[in-house]
Design a protein around this motif. Structure first.
Motif, PDB file in Angstrom:
ATOM      1  N   ASP A   1       0.818  -1.206   0.000  1.00 38.53           N
ATOM      2  CA  ASP A   1       0.000   0.000   0.000  1.00 38.53           C
ATOM      3  C   ASP A   1       0.863   1.272   0.000  1.00 38.53           C
ATOM      4  O   ASP A   1       0.564   2.247   0.678  1.00 38.53           O
ATOM      5  N   LEU A   2       1.958   1.226  -0.767  1.00 38.64           N
ATOM      6  CA  LEU A   2       2.878   2.367  -0.806  1.00 38.64           C
ATOM      7  C   LEU A   2       2.234   3.532  -1.548  1.00 38.64           C
ATOM      8  O   LEU A   2       1.672   3.353  -2.620  1.00 38.64           O
ATOM      9  N   LYS A   3       2.315   4.706  -0.951  1.00 37.94           N
ATOM     10  CA  LYS A   3       1.724   5.883  -1.596  1.00 37.94           C
ATOM     11  C   LYS A   3       2.800   6.927  -1.854  1.00 37.94           C
ATOM     12  O   LYS A   3       3.681   7.135  -1.021  1.00 37.94           O
ATOM     13  N   ILE A   4       2.666   7.582  -3.001  1.00 35.18           N
ATOM     14  CA  ILE A   4       3.545   8.694  -3.338  1.00 35.18           C
ATOM     15  C   ILE A   4       2.848   9.984  -2.921  1.00 35.18           C
ATOM     16  O   ILE A   4       1.644  10.122  -3.116  1.00 35.18           O
ATOM     17  N   ILE A   5       3.618  10.920  -2.383  1.00 30.51           N
ATOM     18  CA  ILE A   5       3.059  12.254  -2.153  1.00 30.51           C
ATOM     19  C   ILE A   5       3.833  13.227  -3.035  1.00 30.51           C
ATOM     20  O   ILE A   5       5.072  13.244  -3.026  1.00 30.51           O
ATOM     21  N   VAL A   6       3.104  14.006  -3.810  1.00 35.84           N
ATOM     22  CA  VAL A   6       3.736  15.010  -4.674  1.00 35.84           C
ATOM     23  C   VAL A   6       3.515  16.373  -4.027  1.00 35.84           C
ATOM     24  O   VAL A   6       2.377  16.741  -3.726  1.00 35.84           O
TER      25      VAL A   6
ATOM     26  N   ILE B   1      -0.615  16.057  -3.606  1.00 41.68           N
ATOM     27  CA  ILE B   1      -1.243  15.061  -4.485  1.00 41.68           C
ATOM     28  C   ILE B   1      -0.772  13.686  -4.010  1.00 41.68           C
ATOM     29  O   ILE B   1       0.428  13.488  -3.765  1.00 41.68           O
ATOM     30  N   TRP B   2      -1.711  12.779  -3.851  1.00 41.08           N
ATOM     31  CA  TRP B   2      -1.392  11.411  -3.399  1.00 41.08           C
ATOM     32  C   TRP B   2      -1.616  10.419  -4.552  1.00 41.08           C
ATOM     33  O   TRP B   2      -2.632  10.503  -5.239  1.00 41.08           O
ATOM     34  N   LEU B   3      -0.686   9.519  -4.704  1.00 38.40           N
ATOM     35  CA  LEU B   3      -0.865   8.447  -5.696  1.00 38.40           C
ATOM     36  C   LEU B   3      -0.528   7.126  -5.019  1.00 38.40           C
ATOM     37  O   LEU B   3       0.523   7.019  -4.385  1.00 38.40           O
ATOM     38  N   ARG B   4      -1.429   6.132  -5.142  1.00 41.01           N
ATOM     39  CA  ARG B   4      -1.082   4.812  -4.589  1.00 41.01           C
ATOM     40  C   ARG B   4      -0.367   4.026  -5.685  1.00 41.01           C
ATOM     41  O   ARG B   4      -0.909   3.878  -6.790  1.00 41.01           O
ATOM     42  N   VAL B   5       0.836   3.549  -5.372  1.00 36.30           N
ATOM     43  CA  VAL B   5       1.629   2.889  -6.422  1.00 36.30           C
ATOM     44  C   VAL B   5       1.884   1.421  -6.135  1.00 36.30           C
ATOM     45  O   VAL B   5       2.441   0.713  -6.952  1.00 36.30           O
ATOM     46  N   GLY B   6       1.520   0.952  -4.949  1.00 35.65           N
ATOM     47  CA  GLY B   6       1.649  -0.483  -4.674  1.00 35.65           C
ATOM     48  C   GLY B   6       2.983  -0.893  -4.105  1.00 35.65           C
ATOM     49  O   GLY B   6       3.083  -1.226  -2.945  1.00 35.65           O
ATOM     50  N   ASP B   7       4.027  -0.836  -4.923  1.00 37.55           N
ATOM     51  CA  ASP B   7       5.309  -1.330  -4.401  1.00 37.55           C
ATOM     52  C   ASP B   7       6.452  -0.364  -4.737  1.00 37.55           C
ATOM     53  O   ASP B   7       6.272   0.643  -5.429  1.00 37.55           O
ATOM     54  N   ARG B   8       7.633  -0.698  -4.268  1.00 34.27           N
ATOM     55  CA  ARG B   8       8.804   0.187  -4.392  1.00 34.27           C
ATOM     56  C   ARG B   8       9.212   0.391  -5.858  1.00 34.27           C
ATOM     57  O   ARG B   8       9.609   1.478  -6.257  1.00 34.27           O
ATOM     58  N   ASP B   9       9.131  -0.667  -6.658  1.00 35.15           N
ATOM     59  CA  ASP B   9       9.527  -0.547  -8.065  1.00 35.15           C
ATOM     60  C   ASP B   9       8.635   0.460  -8.796  1.00 35.15           C
ATOM     61  O   ASP B   9       9.112   1.306  -9.555  1.00 35.15           O
ATOM     62  N   LYS B  10       7.327   0.331  -8.544  1.00 39.19           N
ATOM     63  CA  LYS B  10       6.377   1.264  -9.159  1.00 39.19           C
ATOM     64  C   LYS B  10       6.637   2.691  -8.656  1.00 39.19           C
ATOM     65  O   LYS B  10       6.528   3.663  -9.396  1.00 39.19           O
ATOM     66  N   PHE B  11       6.968   2.767  -7.371  1.00 36.70           N
ATOM     67  CA  PHE B  11       7.259   4.077  -6.779  1.00 36.70           C
ATOM     68  C   PHE B  11       8.416   4.742  -7.538  1.00 36.70           C
ATOM     69  O   PHE B  11       8.337   5.908  -7.936  1.00 36.70           O
ATOM     70  N   ASP B  12       9.486   3.955  -7.750  1.00 35.99           N
ATOM     71  CA  ASP B  12      10.660   4.504  -8.448  1.00 35.99           C
ATOM     72  C   ASP B  12      10.299   4.913  -9.871  1.00 35.99           C
ATOM     73  O   ASP B  12      10.695   5.976 -10.346  1.00 35.99           O
ATOM     74  N   GLN B  13       9.517   4.052 -10.538  1.00 39.54           N
ATOM     75  CA  GLN B  13       9.167   4.312 -11.936  1.00 39.54           C
ATOM     76  C   GLN B  13       8.300   5.580 -12.061  1.00 39.54           C
ATOM     77  O   GLN B  13       8.642   6.502 -12.818  1.00 39.54           O
ATOM     78  N   ILE B  14       7.230   5.622 -11.287  1.00 38.69           N
ATOM     79  CA  ILE B  14       6.311   6.773 -11.389  1.00 38.69           C
ATOM     80  C   ILE B  14       6.984   8.033 -10.862  1.00 38.69           C
ATOM     81  O   ILE B  14       6.871   9.120 -11.446  1.00 38.69           O
ATOM     82  N   GLY B  15       7.715   7.883  -9.768  1.00 37.40           N
ATOM     83  CA  GLY B  15       8.409   9.033  -9.184  1.00 37.40           C
ATOM     84  C   GLY B  15       9.364   9.673 -10.176  1.00 37.40           C
ATOM     85  O   GLY B  15       9.416  10.901 -10.318  1.00 37.40           O
ATOM     86  N   SER B  16      10.097   8.842 -10.874  1.00 40.89           N
ATOM     87  CA  SER B  16      11.067   9.349 -11.841  1.00 40.89           C
ATOM     88  C   SER B  16      10.355  10.096 -12.979  1.00 40.89           C
ATOM     89  O   SER B  16      10.802  11.171 -13.422  1.00 40.89           O
TER      90      SER B  16
END
Lengths: 453, 458
Positions: free
Chosen positions: A88-93, A272-287
């Protein structure tokens, strides 16, 4: 309750350690009772015989365990939210360079999967978006007071401004929210959901209206209707309002001021919050987000929720460290000293009794076990009862410990706290009784009886 | 309210609840210390030698009990020294003659938004209250305050990657320093053009950093402190340190100062300020000026406070922690008191015969009570003195980071403060320890007093 207990044990090594200690105490206690029933009964009789001392020691252990449970709850909660969770990893922008983060409202469109301006880089080769509409949420903060002449915590309300449909899928701890509340919010543009403390402070009921004079958007004063109450706990001092009502108020402001936009109109989006699921997705979307030229006018940064909260709580870092590594260990030492004192007094008074036991055939190890058993019994029971009392007292009375730190108004005592009480009671009793128990084991019959003679 | 000439009586009248607690507290302390006072009087009493020998004979129990006192009192004095440090910081952060102006409704500088303004725009009578420097400049500072992201260079794996730091842009840095009474420990104030060439970085903007910031940033790069000439990256820019502020125990020690334009342009605060700070001749004049400024209309309504009042409002966090600390202290004390009761009950049960002999020697019940109460107080005193010495040697002057805030509407300032172990902290710690001893010893002493001589000798 058991599901939550399991989650708490899995999430924290201290809880795991407490669970293991609890298990050991239960198994070892049962084995002790089965193997040495007479020794166990003798221990109970001894505790009853010295009732005053047993009561005083239990009470001392109990109040200290109460305090440790209270302090450790805060530490546990802070650790939990500042340590990154793998699921349930979330990104905050947020705005990149300073806080409070203030961004143009258009930034949300680039990251909203339901928007036509969604960044094309966030769509994969098969045409699938990297996250869905239920994995997206925006927050603005609107703060105001019901009494501009007297701004106090009671007259002040800070709203999470957001889309109602984002509440259940995205807000932490609101996954179980009654969908009727969301529907009620959708039905009324001026509707709002309030936490129980805020409702009490305003002295209002569901269905009533109130007006706020803004403190962070000067000139944007809004009227609200209370359509529901947020569940007891984390959001007791919070409030939620609709994003479209907030946005329309800026249009009204411009109309009322000859077309001149509000000074903060272009900076009214905070997170802005985005749920990305896991660390790999976090890195991909974050980048992708970090590199996107769409955000060049107001550069953004991406981070996990735990990282952002950690940064905000950085000012409290030394206080938390002191609580964790000075106050709690200090209290454990006091508990161990109280126990050591009580047990050594007991042993000194009962030297004759130990000698008689040895004459009757009890082995030194059994005398040792008798003393350890008495101490552990007192420590474990007092610790467990104290933790149980702490749990009931705070959670039932206030929904948790009412101690505001940053944006956390209360800290709910977790179910695992019951095990903390038992574990610290047991461990401090063990630490305090080992030397006196060893002294009891080493009592020499001849010496004792020669003195008596 | 009527003002009394005696400041102490005045305080009592103005704070009736606190005064009530103070009177009750003083009464309890007096009762607790009564045995010591009575021992000083030339009346018949059980010799002190008797108690001292008993403590010596039971030295292990005495030591363990004293150690429990040491830990309880140690934790209390440690926490209290933190509160004292916070109080000292908020008290010394405002000049009595300064008035701080924020936009109407803002509860914190970070949320305030003001247009540029000059002293000449103020009404004439208000202008007359504003002080000037020796070279004739108004002691008036326009300030823009932001919290910016500092990325820690080469962070350790799993360690913290960034800090929030407080940056203050000033329209005239030397004048602002005079308004806030801030002096430099090393280096110089930034001068025109406020930019200098730095090897390897090109042009870097000049900053002055607080002592606390210099220490924190220094630790990030393996130095004791940052020094003039060192560079830091803040936001999108590289900055060069031109000076480090003197350590003054105020909140500015946790800030970075630079030219207003750099902050406005670099952090999205174009052409706006967060606060104006005005120096008047005295605290009374500051109060009057604050009132007049509230009535003055610029483009928007203003709110003004004396700087002392503003920082006093920022002590809400400190009050909250103080409250929590006293609660923790009371609960710990209950634990300590129960522990000492255990010890004293054991001592009495072991010394029944002693008590019988003392009674037969003619000592009265109250003298027995006094003797055992004194013994308990001696253990407490031993623990209390021990902790005062250890705490002072180990922790006095230690710096810690914290936050001060008004507790309303978010915001707050990160600050670096020193733990203060002063007479108040030690006095409180020692009295607290003696109180625990007195309470812990009272009921066992009562039971000793009630022992009948012949029964106890059987």
């Amino acid at each position: 309750m058991f599901t939550r207990l399991y989650e708490q044990i899995a999430a924290d090594p201290i809880n795991l350690a407490a669970a293991i200690i609890t298990l050991i105490v239960l198994v070892a206690g049962a084995a002790y009772i089965v193997t040495y029933p007479r020794l166990f009964m003798l221990g109970l009789k001894n505790l009853r015989r010295h009732f005053l001392r047993t009561a005083l020691t239990s009470a001392a252990i109990g109040v200290l365990a109460f305090m440790i449970t209270t302090i450790w709850t805060i530490i546990f909660f802070i650790d939990l939210i500042t340590v990154e969770r793998s699921k349930d990893l979330k990104i905050i922008v947020t705005y990149r360079w300073s806080v409070p983060s203030q961004m143009p409202i258009t930034h949300a469109d680039y990251l909203n999967p339901a928007s036509s301006q969604f960044l094309p880089e966030l769509v994969d080769a098969q045409g699938n978006k990297l996250y869905g509409p239920n994995d997206f949420m925006t927050w603005s903060f609107y703060g105001g007071t019901t009494d501009p002449a007297k701004i106090t915590p009671d007259t002040l309300i800070l709203f999470f401004v957001m889309e109602p449909e984002q509440i259940i899928p995205m807000m932490d701890d609101l996954g179980d929210l009654d969908p009727k509340l969301v529907e009620a919010l959708k039905d009324k543009p001026q509707g709002c959901l309030l936490g129980t403390d805020k409702l009490k402070a305003l002295d209002k009921k569901v269905g009533e209206r109130f007006k706020l004079t803004s403190i962070n958007y000067k000139g944007i004063d809004l009227e609200f209707e209370i359509v529901g109450v947020l569940p007891d706990g984390r959001y007791n001092a919070s409030a939620i309002m609709r994003m479209d009502y907030f946005n329309k108020s800026f249009e009204q402001y411009a109309r009322a001021n000859n077309g001149r936009a509000h000074p903060l109109a272009n900076k009214r989006l905070n997170l802005i919050w985005l749920r990305v699921g896991d660390r790999d997705k976090f890195d991909q979307i974050g980048s992708i987000v970090m590199k996107s030229p769409r955000f060049s006018n107001f550069p953004v940064k991406v981070e996990t929720a735990s990282s952002l909260v950690g940064s905000f709580l950085d000012a409290y870092r030394d206080i938390f460290l002191a609580m964790k590594f000075v106050i709690v260990p200090g209290m454990l030492v006091i508990m161990a000293l109280v126990m050591a004192n009580a047990i050594s007094i007991t042993v000194r008074e009962r030297r004759g009794e130990m000698a008689v036991m040895k004459v009757l055939g009890y082995r030194p190890n059994q005398v040792f076990l008798l003393i350890v058993g008495e101490a552990v019994f007192v420590g474990a029971v007092a610790g467990l009862l104290a933790a149980g009392a702490t749990f009931a007292f705070f959670n039932l009375r206030w929904g948790g410990i009412p101690f505001r730190i940053g944006f956390f108004p209360v800290f709910r005592i977790p179910e695992a706290a019951l095990m903390w009480g038992l574990a610290i009671g047991t461990l401090t009793a063990l630490a305090g009784c080992l030397i006196p128990a060893w002294t009891a084991r080493s009592v020499k019959v001849s010496e004792v009886f020669s003195k008596v003679a | 309210m009527r003002t009394l000439r005696n400041p102490f009586l005045n305080w009592l009248v103005e704070h009736p609840t606190a005064a009530g607690f103070a009177v009750v507290g003083a009464g309890i302390v007096l009762l607790a210390l009564l045995p010591i006072l009575l021992y000083v009087l030339p009346i018949r009493k059980v010799p002190l030698r008797y108690n001292l020998r008993n403590l010596q004979n039971r030295w292990k129990t005495t030591l363990v009990t004293a150690l429990a006192f040491t830990f309880v009192t140690g934790l209390l004095t440690g926490m209290l020294s933190f509160v004292r440090g916070m109080d000292r910081l908020t008290e010394s952060s405002g000049h009595p003659g300064n008035v701080i102006v924020l936009s109407d409704g803002a509860t914190d500088e970070a949320f305030s938004n003001l247009p540029p303004m000059a002293v000449e725009q103020l009404p004439r009578d208000l202008q007359r209250e504003v002080q000037k420097t020796e070279d004739g400049q108004w002691l008036f500072s326009k300030e823009v305050y932001v919290i910016v992201m500092y990325m820690i260079p080469n962070p350790s794996a799993g360690g913290r990657e960034r800090r929030f730091v407080q940056m203050r842009g000033l329209d005239n840095i030397p004048v602002a320093a005079a308004v806030h009474d801030v002096k430099l420990a090393v280096g110089d104030w930034p001068r025109e053009p406020f930019v200098r060439k730095v090897d390897g970085f090109g042009n870097a903007k000049e900053i002055v950093i607080g002592h606390g910031v210099a220490r924190a940033f220094g630790s990030d790069v393996g130095k004791k402190m940052l020094e003039p000439g060192d560079t830091v990256v803040l936001g999108p820019e590289t900055w060069v340190v031109s000076g480090v502020m003197e350590e003054g125990g105020n909140s500015f020690g946790s800030e970075i100062w630079t030219r207003d334009l750099f902050v406005q342009q670099g952090f999205g605060r174009e052409n706006s300020y967060c606060s104006y700070v005005v120096r008047t001749a005295s605290a009374d004049k500051a109060k009057l000026a604050a009132q007049e400024i509230k009535n003055f209309k610029l483009e928007r309504n203003l709110q003004a406070f004396t700087e002392r009042a503003y920082y006093a409002k920022m002590s809400e966090t400190s009050k909250q922690f103080s409250f929590a600390i006293y609660i923790v202290a009371v609960i710990m004390a209950i634990g300590g008191v129960l522990g000492v009761m255990n010890t004293m009950y054991a001592a009495i049960s072991q010394r029944g015969k002693d008590i019988g002999v003392l009674r037969l020697m003619g000592y009265r019940r109250w003298q027995i009570l006094l003797s055992f109460q004194l013994e308990s107080l001696l253990i407490a005193l031993l623990g209390g003195v021990l902790v005062c010495v250890v705490a002072f040697l180990l922790f006095n002057g230690t710096t810690v980071s914290s936050i001060i805030s008004s507790g309303v509407g978010g915001g707050g300032k990160s600050v670096v403060l020193r733990l203060i172990f002063d007479t108040f902290v030690f006095g409180f710690g020692l009295t607290f320890s003696l109180l625990m001893g007195a309470l812990g010893g009272f009921f066992p002493s009562l039971s000793a007093m009630r022992l009948r001589p012949l029964e106890s000798l059987r």
